[in-house]
Design an enzyme around this catalytic site. Structure first.
Site, PDB file in Angstrom:
ATOM      1  CE  LYS A 137      -2.850   6.940  -1.431  1.00 40.80           C
ATOM      2  NZ  LYS A 137      -4.034   7.114  -2.352  1.00 40.80           N
ATOM      3  CE1 TYR A 187      -3.602   2.885   0.787  1.00 34.97           C
ATOM      4  CE2 TYR A 187      -1.894   3.500   2.515  1.00 34.97           C
ATOM      5  CZ  TYR A 187      -2.867   3.703   1.658  1.00 34.97           C
ATOM      6  OH  TYR A 187      -3.756   5.010   1.760  1.00 34.97           O
TER       7      TYR A 187
END
Length: 267
Positions: free
Chosen positions: A152, A148
Site C-alpha cells: 500500500k 501488505y
C-alpha cells in the site's frame, strides 16, 4: 454524456468501492462501477446512472476492454478514476509464501498502475483526477502486516510521483490514506492459519482475530467514509487526504515539514 464521470475499481457488494459508487451516483455523476465479477455488484445494478463493467486489475485484456467501453460512452474522456481495488493480507514475515506476496503486489501495486496507464488518455483529455485508495498501514510497523503495508505504501509513492509528473497537464492526483473502515477486507480470514513451524503458532488465534477485525478497535462506517472521500476528492484537493478511524492520529506523527516540490530540486 453531460454529467461528470467516474470509474471505480473494486466495487463488490459490502466494500469501500460500492459505497463510493453510491455516493458519487447520489451526487449526480455517471458511475462506471467495476469488479472482477459483475454479479458481485448486486447493490448497484438497479441504480440509475451506473454502468457495470468487468475489470480485473491483474488482467490486461479486461482493463483494455473497460477503457474502450468508457471511451465509447463518454467520447474519450473520464473525469475521475478511483483506484480502489486491493487485497488485505496478514502473515508474519518469516512465514510468508513469496509467490503469494507477488500476487499481493500484482493486485495492490501493479494492477492500479496498469489501470492508471490504460485510462490516462481519457483523464488527460478531461484534465481530470486520479484517486488512489491507500492505507495508514503503510505508515506504521504493525506486526503481521509487513508485506501488505509495503504494497500500500508502494502504490502511494508511485501516485505521489505521478502527481508531480501530471501537474503540467492539469491532471489532479489524490491519495486517500485510509484508516480503519468497515469493509469486506475483514472477511478474507475466516480460515486463517499459520504454518505448523511458525514461531507465532501459539498466538495464532490472536493474529487471526486481528485479521478479522475482532480486536476491539473502532472502524468508521463505510458510507460515512465514502461521503467524506467524495466530498474532498471532488474539490480536487490533491495530494494526501486522510480518512477513517485513526487516520488523523497517524497523520499527526507522519506529516513532513518540507514540501515534496522543494525536495525535487535537491535530487
Amino acid at each position: 454524456m453531460s454529467s461528470e464521470t467516474v470509474l471505480i475499481t473494486g466495487c463488490s457488494d459490502g466494500g469501500i468501492g460500492s459505497a463510493l459508487a453510491i455516493i458519487f451516483q447520489e451526487r449526480g455523476f455517471h458511475v462506471f462501477a467495476t469488479a472482477r465479477d459483475i454479479t458481485k455488484m448486486s447493490n448497484l445494478k438497479d441504480l440509475p446512472n451506473i454502468t457495470l463493467l468487468a475489470l480485473d486489475v491483474t488482467n490486461g485484456d479486461t482493463i483494455k476492454t473497460a477503457a474502450a467501453s468508457v471511451a465509447e460512452k463518454t467520447g474519450g474522456t473520464l473525469d475521475y478514476l478511483v483506484n480502489n481495488a486491493g487485497h488485505n493480507h496478514f502473515m508474519p514475515i518469516l512465514d510468508e509464501n513469496i509467490e503469494v506476496t507477488k500476487e499481493l503486489f500484482d493486485i495492490n501495486v501493479w494492477g492500479p498502475l496498469a489501470v492508471t496507464q490504460a485510462f490516462s488518455p481519457l483523464i488527460i483529455q478531461a484534465k481530470g483526477s486520479f484517486v488512489f485508495v491507500t492505507s495508514i498501514a503503510g505508515y506504521g510497523n504493525t506486526p503481521w502486516m509487513g508485506t501488505y503495508s509495503a504494497s500500500k505504501r508502494s502504490i502511494e509513492i508511485i501516485a505521489d510521483h505521478l502527481r508531480l509528473e501530471m501537474k503540467p497537464f492539469g491532471v489532479n492526483i489524490t491519495m486517500v490514506v485510509t484508516g480503519a473502515v468497515v469493509s469486506n477486507g475483514q472477511t478474507y480470514f475466516g480460515d486463517f492459519v499459520l504454518p505448523e513451524n511458525s514461531l507465532y503458532k501459539r498466538i495464532e488465534d490472536t493474529i487471526a482475530a486481528r485479521a478479522r477485525g475482532d480486536d476491539g478497535h473502532s472502524r468508521m462506517p463505510t458510507m460515512n467514509y465514502a461521503a467524506a472521500v467524495v466530498d474532498e476528492t471532488t474539490k480536487r484537493t490533491g495530494g494526501k487526504i486522510w480518512h477513517g478511524d485513526y487516520a488523523e492520529m497517524v497523520k499527526s506523527v507522519n506529516s513532513p515539514t518540507v514540501p515534496q516540490e522543494v525536495l525535487v530540486g535537491l535530487c
